[in-house]
Scaffold this motif. Structure first.
Motif, PDB file in Angstrom:
ATOM      1  N   ASN A 129      66.574  42.766  31.764  1.00  0.00           N
ATOM      2  CA  ASN A 129      67.749  43.432  32.619  1.00  0.00           C
ATOM      3  C   ASN A 129      67.833  44.444  31.886  1.00  0.00           C
ATOM      4  O   ASN A 129      68.000  45.755  32.017  1.00  0.00           O
ATOM      5  CB  ASN A 129      68.877  43.330  33.261  1.00  0.00           C
ATOM      6  CG  ASN A 129      68.029  42.225  34.497  1.00  0.00           C
ATOM      7  OD1 ASN A 129      66.750  42.247  34.732  1.00  0.00           O
ATOM      8  ND2 ASN A 129      68.804  40.906  35.048  1.00  0.00           N
ATOM      9  N   VAL A 130      68.562  44.373  30.551  1.00  0.00           N
ATOM     10  CA  VAL A 130      70.117  44.950  29.682  1.00  0.00           C
ATOM     11  C   VAL A 130      68.416  46.445  28.887  1.00  0.00           C
ATOM     12  O   VAL A 130      68.731  47.284  28.704  1.00  0.00           O
ATOM     13  CB  VAL A 130      70.559  44.236  28.744  1.00  0.00           C
ATOM     14  CG1 VAL A 130      71.040  45.612  27.632  1.00  0.00           C
ATOM     15  CG2 VAL A 130      71.378  43.626  29.306  1.00  0.00           C
ATOM     16  N   GLN A 131      67.523  45.780  29.230  1.00  0.00           N
ATOM     17  CA  GLN A 131      65.836  46.352  28.484  1.00  0.00           C
ATOM     18  C   GLN A 131      65.441  47.619  29.242  1.00  0.00           C
ATOM     19  O   GLN A 131      65.205  48.426  28.764  1.00  0.00           O
ATOM     20  CB  GLN A 131      64.585  45.854  28.306  1.00  0.00           C
ATOM     21  CG  GLN A 131      65.665  45.041  27.207  1.00  0.00           C
ATOM     22  CD  GLN A 131      64.122  44.012  26.575  1.00  0.00           C
ATOM     23  OE1 GLN A 131      62.780  44.229  26.881  1.00  0.00           O
ATOM     24  NE2 GLN A 131      64.624  42.465  26.171  1.00  0.00           N
ATOM     25  N   ALA A 132      65.913  47.141  30.464  1.00  0.00           N
ATOM     26  CA  ALA A 132      65.217  48.020  31.837  1.00  0.00           C
ATOM     27  C   ALA A 132      66.748  49.042  31.730  1.00  0.00           C
ATOM     28  O   ALA A 132      65.917  50.305  32.191  1.00  0.00           O
ATOM     29  CB  ALA A 132      64.991  47.292  33.150  1.00  0.00           C
ATOM     30  N   GLU A 133      67.715  48.415  31.590  1.00  0.00           N
ATOM     31  CA  GLU A 133      68.571  49.599  31.867  1.00  0.00           C
ATOM     32  C   GLU A 133      68.815  51.109  30.979  1.00  0.00           C
ATOM     33  O   GLU A 133      69.177  51.773  30.497  1.00  0.00           O
ATOM     34  CB  GLU A 133      69.866  48.835  31.816  1.00  0.00           C
ATOM     35  CG  GLU A 133      70.370  48.429  33.282  1.00  0.00           C
ATOM     36  CD  GLU A 133      71.785  47.226  32.984  1.00  0.00           C
ATOM     37  OE1 GLU A 133      72.097  47.631  32.022  1.00  0.00           O
ATOM     38  OE2 GLU A 133      71.797  46.103  33.793  1.00  0.00           O
ATOM     39  N   LEU A 134      68.270  50.105  29.967  1.00  0.00           N
ATOM     40  CA  LEU A 134      67.980  51.280  28.551  1.00  0.00           C
ATOM     41  C   LEU A 134      67.486  51.975  28.864  1.00  0.00           C
ATOM     42  O   LEU A 134      67.826  53.366  28.325  1.00  0.00           O
ATOM     43  CB  LEU A 134      67.716  50.406  26.772  1.00  0.00           C
ATOM     44  CG  LEU A 134      67.702  50.774  25.619  1.00  0.00           C
ATOM     45  CD1 LEU A 134      68.975  51.754  25.104  1.00  0.00           C
ATOM     46  CD2 LEU A 134      67.548  49.933  25.068  1.00  0.00           C
ATOM     47  N   LEU A 135      66.362  51.309  29.066  1.00  0.00           N
ATOM     48  CA  LEU A 135      65.321  52.337  29.095  1.00  0.00           C
ATOM     49  C   LEU A 135      65.404  53.747  30.258  1.00  0.00           C
ATOM     50  O   LEU A 135      65.835  55.159  30.536  1.00  0.00           O
ATOM     51  CB  LEU A 135      64.090  52.169  29.512  1.00  0.00           C
ATOM     52  CG  LEU A 135      63.022  51.774  28.440  1.00  0.00           C
ATOM     53  CD1 LEU A 135      61.972  50.626  29.351  1.00  0.00           C
ATOM     54  CD2 LEU A 135      62.021  52.662  27.617  1.00  0.00           C
ATOM     55  N   GLU A 136      66.357  53.672  30.668  1.00  0.00           N
ATOM     56  CA  GLU A 136      66.964  53.739  32.199  1.00  0.00           C
ATOM     57  C   GLU A 136      67.938  55.253  31.896  1.00  0.00           C
ATOM     58  O   GLU A 136      68.074  56.246  31.469  1.00  0.00           O
ATOM     59  CB  GLU A 136      67.339  53.314  33.204  1.00  0.00           C
ATOM     60  CG  GLU A 136      66.442  52.474  34.366  1.00  0.00           C
ATOM     61  CD  GLU A 136      67.320  52.275  35.257  1.00  0.00           C
ATOM     62  OE1 GLU A 136      68.791  51.852  35.585  1.00  0.00           O
ATOM     63  OE2 GLU A 136      67.060  51.109  35.758  1.00  0.00           O
TER      64      GLU A 136
END
Length: 179
Positions: A143-150
Motif C-alpha cells: 500500500n505504501v509503495q502505491a502511495e509512493l508512486l502516486e
C-alpha cells in the motif's frame, strides 16, 4: 539549487539540476553569440554540440518532466524517516495508519532519492529496481509503495495531462479490437 564555487563538486547532482545548468550555459552562450555576429567555429564547437545533445536527451527523459522548484519538497518527503507505528504495548497502533501521509516519510537513502528524481518511476517494477531490498523494509508494504508512486506522479509536469486522458475501445480501429 545552491551556487557552487569553482572546483567544488557536490556529491550527488540530479539530472534536473544538470539540465538547468546546461540551459543556463547554452542561453548565456547564445546571448553572447547574438551580440557578436561572427560564426562560432573553433575549439569549442565539439563542446557546444555535446552540451546541446546532453540537454536534448535530458529534456526527453523523465527529468525533463520535472520542475526544479518542486524537487526539494520531494526529496524531503522521500528521505524523512517513517513514523514509529508501535504503541506502548509493543503492537502496531491502528490509529496511526490514519495519519496524513504527507507528514510521513519513506526513509530512503540519498542514492535512492536521487534515482527516483532522475527516473520518476511510474510502475512498481521500476520502484523495486530503484529501492534496494524494498521487500525487506516493513514500512514499505504494498500500500505504501502505491502511495509512493502516486506521490511521484504529482511531481511530474505531465501527470495531469496523462490523468485527463480517457480511452475507450472506440478510439482504436476495428482490426485492433479483435487481435
Amino acid at each position: 539549487m545552491e551556487k557552487l564555487k569553482n572546483g567544488d563538486a557536490p556529491s550527488l547532482v540530479s539530472n534536473v539540476e544538470v539540465m538547468q545548468l546546461l540551459r543556463d550555459r547554452i542561453g548565456a552562450r547564445n546571448a553572447k553569440k547574438d551580440e557578436s555576429t561572427e560564426n562560432r567555429r573553433g575549439p569549442f564547437q565539439n563542446r557546444d554540440w555535446i552540451e546541446q545533445t546532453v540537454l536534448t536527451h535530458l529534456e526527453a527523459s523523465p527529468a525533463g518532466e520535472t520542475s526544479i522548484d518542486e524537487i526539494p519538497k520531494l526529496v524531503t518527503q522521500l528521505r524523512r524517516n517513517p513514523p514509529d507505528k508501535k504503541n506502548e504495548n509493543g503492537g502496531t497502533d491502528m490509529t496511526s495508519q490514519a495519519l496524513d501521509r504527507s507528514l510521513e516519510g519513506y526513509g530512503l537513502t540519498k542514492g535512492e532519492a536521487l534515482q527516483i528524481i532522475n527516473h520518476m518511476p511510474t510502475t512498481l517494477v521500476e520502484l523495486h529496481l530503484i529501492i534496494e531490498n524494498i521487500e525487506d523494509r516493513p514500512h514499505l508494504d504494498d500500500n505504501v509503495q502505491a502511495e509512493l508512486l502516486e506521490l511521484i506522479a504529482k511531481f511530474r509536469k505531465d501527470a495531469m495531462a496523462e490523468n485527463d486522458m480517457d480511452f475507450s475501445m472506440d478510439d482504436f480501429p476495428d482490426d485492433e479490437k479483435h487481435k
